[in-house]
Design a protein around this motif. Structure first.
Motif, PDB file in Angstrom:
ATOM      1  N   LEU A  33       0.830  -1.203   0.000  1.00  0.00           N
ATOM      2  CA  LEU A  33       0.000   0.000   0.000  1.00  0.00           C
ATOM      3  C   LEU A  33       0.866   1.256   0.000  1.00  0.00           C
ATOM      4  N   ILE A  34       1.980   1.216   0.723  1.00  0.00           N
ATOM      5  CA  ILE A  34       2.893   2.365   0.772  1.00  0.00           C
ATOM      6  C   ILE A  34       3.478   2.638  -0.605  1.00  0.00           C
ATOM      7  N   ILE A  35       3.928   1.595  -1.299  1.00  0.00           N
ATOM      8  CA  ILE A  35       4.496   1.771  -2.639  1.00  0.00           C
ATOM      9  C   ILE A  35       3.465   2.361  -3.585  1.00  0.00           C
ATOM     10  N   THR A  36       2.232   1.899  -3.487  1.00  0.00           N
ATOM     11  CA  THR A  36       1.176   2.414  -4.365  1.00  0.00           C
ATOM     12  C   THR A  36       0.875   3.875  -4.067  1.00  0.00           C
ATOM     13  N   TYR A  37       0.811   4.231  -2.795  1.00  0.00           N
ATOM     14  CA  TYR A  37       0.579   5.619  -2.421  1.00  0.00           C
ATOM     15  C   TYR A  37       1.681   6.534  -2.964  1.00  0.00           C
ATOM     16  N   VAL A  38       2.919   6.099  -2.821  1.00  0.00           N
ATOM     17  CA  VAL A  38       4.049   6.911  -3.288  1.00  0.00           C
ATOM     18  C   VAL A  38       3.966   7.092  -4.802  1.00  0.00           C
ATOM     19  N   ALA A  39       3.637   6.037  -5.515  1.00  0.00           N
ATOM     20  CA  ALA A  39       3.580   6.110  -6.979  1.00  0.00           C
ATOM     21  C   ALA A  39       2.526   7.098  -7.453  1.00  0.00           C
ATOM     22  N   PHE A  40       1.391   7.144  -6.780  1.00  0.00           N
ATOM     23  CA  PHE A  40       0.322   8.023  -7.236  1.00  0.00           C
ATOM     24  C   PHE A  40       0.474   9.450  -6.731  1.00  0.00           C
ATOM     25  N   ALA A  41       1.219   9.668  -5.651  1.00  0.00           N
ATOM     26  CA  ALA A  41       1.431  11.028  -5.149  1.00  0.00           C
ATOM     27  C   ALA A  41       2.652  11.689  -5.762  1.00  0.00           C
ATOM     28  N   LEU A  42       3.529  10.914  -6.389  1.00  0.00           N
ATOM     29  CA  LEU A  42       4.779  11.460  -6.900  1.00  0.00           C
ATOM     30  C   LEU A  42       4.587  12.461  -8.042  1.00  0.00           C
ATOM     31  N   PRO A  43       3.737  12.207  -9.041  1.00  0.00           N
ATOM     32  CA  PRO A  43       3.595  13.188 -10.137  1.00  0.00           C
ATOM     33  C   PRO A  43       3.168  14.567  -9.662  1.00  0.00           C
ATOM     34  N   PHE A  44       2.200  14.644  -8.761  1.00  0.00           N
ATOM     35  CA  PHE A  44       1.763  15.946  -8.261  1.00  0.00           C
ATOM     36  C   PHE A  44       2.871  16.644  -7.496  1.00  0.00           C
ATOM     37  N   THR A  45       3.633  15.881  -6.703  1.00  0.00           N
ATOM     38  CA  THR A  45       4.727  16.475  -5.933  1.00  0.00           C
ATOM     39  C   THR A  45       5.786  17.064  -6.848  1.00  0.00           C
ATOM     40  N   VAL A  46       6.166  16.331  -7.878  1.00  0.00           N
ATOM     41  CA  VAL A  46       7.168  16.825  -8.828  1.00  0.00           C
ATOM     42  C   VAL A  46       6.654  18.056  -9.561  1.00  0.00           C
ATOM     43  N   PHE A  47       5.413  18.017  -9.995  1.00  0.00           N
ATOM     44  CA  PHE A  47       4.824  19.147 -10.716  1.00  0.00           C
ATOM     45  C   PHE A  47       4.775  20.393  -9.837  1.00  0.00           C
TER      46      PHE A  47
END
Length: 300
Positions: free
Chosen positions: A164-178
């Motif tokens: 679940l942690i890996i999935t959360y990180v994957a989906f939150a990463l694009p917004f954080t980078v942007f």
């Protein structure tokens, strides 16, 4: 001023000085008053249900139906104890803290590194990577549920907190980078070059010089990510069916659906308060950083 120019200027003798300013002030007051009315109505829409839920968390189900808007006869914490211990919301609260806390740390570190490299260095294919990150923002989560299910199953991480942690990180990463890309892009290059002249390595320049300068952006995106990850529902309910690893959002849904017509509304309201209180605390503590980051972003 020439004679022709003075002749071209006409003065209206009936015009009163300050008329335009008065009209502007009146319109500003009207807009301000209307906006305050709308905000007041919206505040009541948000606050009153929360207040009603809070008061209901101290009532029994019989009291809630007999007097929905009245105060409880006894202000006790029985519903909170029953929800925390009896319905295992204490365990789900700990699981949520672990998943959201680890995910938030990872996504902030990885997102800041990625945004820094994409914004400050001419890496081959950096624009492609940046646009792929933007494309990740437009990808609906529900379309990735089936592929994620089989990927986590193949990795042995299905129905686990690390999965679940890996999935959360994957989906939150694009917004954080942007979000952080523009902050790192606007930082002066002279400071980075001065760090290099003083002998600082790339890692030290990033963590000790550039990252502290992007603190307002980091605070803002951390709050937004925390709110989004804490309230995440679709991913855990699809990828985490082990009841011992439930998080609060899916625990609430499971409790409400399993009880049916025998639902204890007092316990449910107490569980709702347990779920939303951490979010309110985090926002109250860090709202100044959020406001500062927005004002700084608009001034650049």
């Amino acid at each position: 001023m020439s004679v022709d120019t003075r002749a071209a200027i006409t003065i209206d003798p009936t015009a009163k000085p300050g008329r335009a300013a008065a009209k502007s002030t009146a319109s500003d007051k009207a807009v301000g008053g209307a906006s305050h009315v709308v905000l007041a109505i919206w505040s009541l829409v948000v606050i009153l249900p929360m207040l009603w839920t809070f008061i209901g968390s101290f009532k029994t189900t019989k009291e809630i139906f007999a007097s929905p808007f009245g105060l409880p006869a006894n202000w006790n914490f029985d519903n909170y104890v029953n929800a925390w211990v009896g319905e295992n919301f204490g365990g789900m609260f700990i699981n949520t803290i672990i998943v959201v806390g680890v995910s938030l740390v990872l996504v902030m570190v990885l997102g800041a590194m990625c945004a820094y490299v994409l914004a400050r260095f001419s890496v081959p294919g950096s624009r492609v990577i940046y646009y792929l990150m933007l494309a990740g923002l437009t990808f609906p989560v529900f379309l990735a549920i089936v592929p994620l299910f089989f990927i986590l199953q193949g990795m042995g991480l299905l129905n686990t907190l690390p999965g679940l942690i890996i999935t959360y990180v994957a989906f939150a990463l694009p917004f954080t980078v942007f979000f952080l890309f523009s902050f790192f892009k606007s930082l002066p290059y002279e400071i980075q070059e001065a760090a290099y002249v003083d002998g600082a390595s790339e890692w030290r320049t990033f963590f000790q010089v550039m990252l502290p300068m992007a603190r307002p952006g980091m605070a803002a995106v951390a709050i937004m990510n925390f709110l989004g990850l804490w309230n995440q529902f679709l991913l855990p309910i699809s990828l985490n069916t082990d009841r011992s690893n439930y998080v609060l959002s899916q625990g609430m849904a499971s409790y409400a659906s399993s009880a049916g017509y025998a639902l204890d509304f007092g316990e449910m309201f107490a569980a709702v308060i347990i779920t939303i209180v951490p979010v309110l605390i985090v926002y109250i503590l860090f709202q100044r950083q959020l406001q500062g980051s927005v004002s700084q972003g608009t001034s650049k």
